[in-house]
Design an enzyme around this catalytic site. Structure first.
Site, PDB file in Angstrom:
ATOM      1  N   ALA A 164       3.566   1.945   7.532  1.00  0.00           N
ATOM      2  CA  ALA A 164       3.810   3.056   6.609  1.00  0.00           C
ATOM      3  C   ALA A 164       2.517   3.779   6.269  1.00  0.00           C
ATOM      4  O   ALA A 164       2.472   5.014   6.213  1.00  0.00           O
ATOM      5  CB  ALA A 164       4.487   2.553   5.338  1.00  0.00           C
ATOM      6  N   ASP A 165       1.454   3.024   6.053  1.00  0.00           N
ATOM      7  CA  ASP A 165       0.161   3.640   5.727  1.00  0.00           C
ATOM      8  C   ASP A 165      -0.361   4.467   6.897  1.00  0.00           C
ATOM      9  O   ASP A 165      -0.865   5.582   6.710  1.00  0.00           O
ATOM     10  CB  ASP A 165      -0.851   2.548   5.390  1.00  0.00           C
ATOM     11  CG  ASP A 165      -0.552   1.847   4.083  1.00  0.00           C
ATOM     12  OD1 ASP A 165      -1.211   2.163   3.087  1.00  0.00           O
ATOM     13  OD2 ASP A 165       0.354   1.000   4.056  1.00  0.00           O
TER      14      ASP A 165
END
Length: 407
Positions: free
Chosen positions: A178-179
């Site tokens: 996600a990052d």
């Protein structure tokens, strides 16, 4: 003996497409560092603004005592230390903001305001500033004040529920997916904001970048699928709900091969190679949709065929016959792969601690304005004298601030 890759030297003065762009990176951990890494690799002056005591937590993600994540994500950047909770630190940051093009922060929503840097104050200080606000859930909404690590978002977004096998628990990705996804979106959003400012004559602006929305976007048409079917797709492991056959298959020598027959012509070519032309006309398998529906019956047939070959023999046959396959490599195989080596996917960069360190090359590859390796990941506060000196501070000034734990 560890694999040696093509050695790349640093080119501190080489021209790059983002020369002249100054970025203040107040973020910590992965998403913000991915944003600023993309910009730094293409010439932006990225100044990491770190706490004087410990710096970015990536500095403490160690393997065998080596901060591997920092050496990768900190490359091409500068580092200064600044205590943003002190009045002197606040004043120094505002002076730096005056000449910055971009500021990246990933505090929990509301923290920037409490620290004394509300967006309107920053934009008043520099109307051309592009302020990137990275958070787990976004700057608005009922969840905005929740802790927002990527792991939580990967669960809540629907990613984990889609990942893994139906008879087992949902699976989180084994990396900061996600990052990293948000980081790439973030770098792209900055380039759009710079174009708006510099080509369209616009002013600076605020970018509200959550970790949630980028990871949700890569899940594709799930919302539409659900509206049409009112069904939640079960987890299917390495298969997919969109095409079949598609999976990883075990070979005769215990290795794995990945196959994707996502076009009708490719599936038919595979079945002919298998000597199973009957599958092409079988009503259960004669279209992609039917193959997906009946994949529990089709996939074992393909798996049995794959299992008769070693990985080497299977790859040779399938490539000769034009079947879309690839080996399933782990890192020990990646570093020996001739394609990775020839394209310099991994390069060795000079490192004062280890001699050289291998890491991914600069991407994407631009023919006329490529990125450059300009400097290794900096030591904490390595560029204090350079950056603060440019503000007119003397060494005595900096010593005084250091003794007060401001820098």
């Amino acid at each position: 003996m560890p694999k040696a890759f093509h050695r790349k030297e640093f080119e501190p003065n080489a021209p790059c497409p983002l020369d002249g762009i100054r970025v203040l990176d107040l973020s910590r951990l992965v998403a913000g560092n991915v944003i600023s890494l993309q910009l730094a690799d293409f010439g932006a002056e990225v100044i990491k603004v770190e706490a004087p005591d410990k710096g970015d937590p990536l500095r403490h993600w160690e393997v065998e005592g080596v901060p591997t994540s920092w050496k990768v994500y900190g490359r091409n950047k500068k580092s200064i230390t600044l205590n943003l909770r002190s009045p002197e630190g606040t004043a120094l940051l505002l002076r730096l903001v005056e000449d910055a093009d971009v500021l990246i922060e990933n505090f929990r929503p509301g923290t920037l305001e409490k620290t004394g840097f509300p967006p309107d104050k920053l934009m008043q200080t520099n109307p051309n500033l592009i302020l990137v606000r990275v958070s787990g859930w976004g700057q608005t909404g009922p969840y905005k004040e929740r802790l927002g690590f990527g792991t939580l978002v990967e669960g809540a977004s629907g990613f984990a529920a889609k990942n893994g096998f139906a008879d087992r628990e949902p699976v989180l990705p084994p990396l900061a997916l996600a990052d990293m996804t948000a980081g790439l979106y973030g770098a792209m959003s900055i380039m759009m904001a710079l174009r708006h400012r510099e080509v369209k004559g616009g002013a600076g602006q605020i970018i509200d970048l959550s970790l949630l929305e980028p990871i949700f976007s890569v899940l594709g048409p799930q919302a539409l699928n659900y509206r049409l079917t009112n069904q939640v797709d079960p987890r299917v492991g390495s298969r997919t709900h969109t095409s079949a056959p598609r999976n990883v298959y075990k070979t005769k020598d215990g290795k794995w091969i990945s196959l994707s027959a996502s076009m009708q012509s490719m599936a038919e070519r595979l079945f002919r190679l298998m000597g199973r032309e009957d599958i092409i006309t079988d009503e259960r398998f004669n279209t992609n949709r039917q193959r997906v529906i009946n994949n529990d019956q089709l996939d074992p047939i393909v798996a049995e065929y794959m299992a008769q070959f070693t990985l080497e023999d299977g790859m040779a046959l399938f490539q000769r016959e034009g079947i879309t396959v690839a080996p399933v490599n782990d890192i020990s195989q990646v570093v020996e792969d001739e394609h990775f080596i020839e394209r310099e996917v991994i390069v060795d960069l000079p490192d004062e601690d280890l001699g050289t360190v291998p890491m991914h090359n600069i991407i994407p590859r631009l023919s006329e304005s490529p990125g450059r390796f300009r400097r290794p990941a900096p030591k904490l506060g390595e560029h204090n004298e350079e950056i603060f000196g440019a503000l007119g501070m003397t060494k005595d000034d900096m010593t005084m601030l250091k003794n007060k734990d401001v820098i």
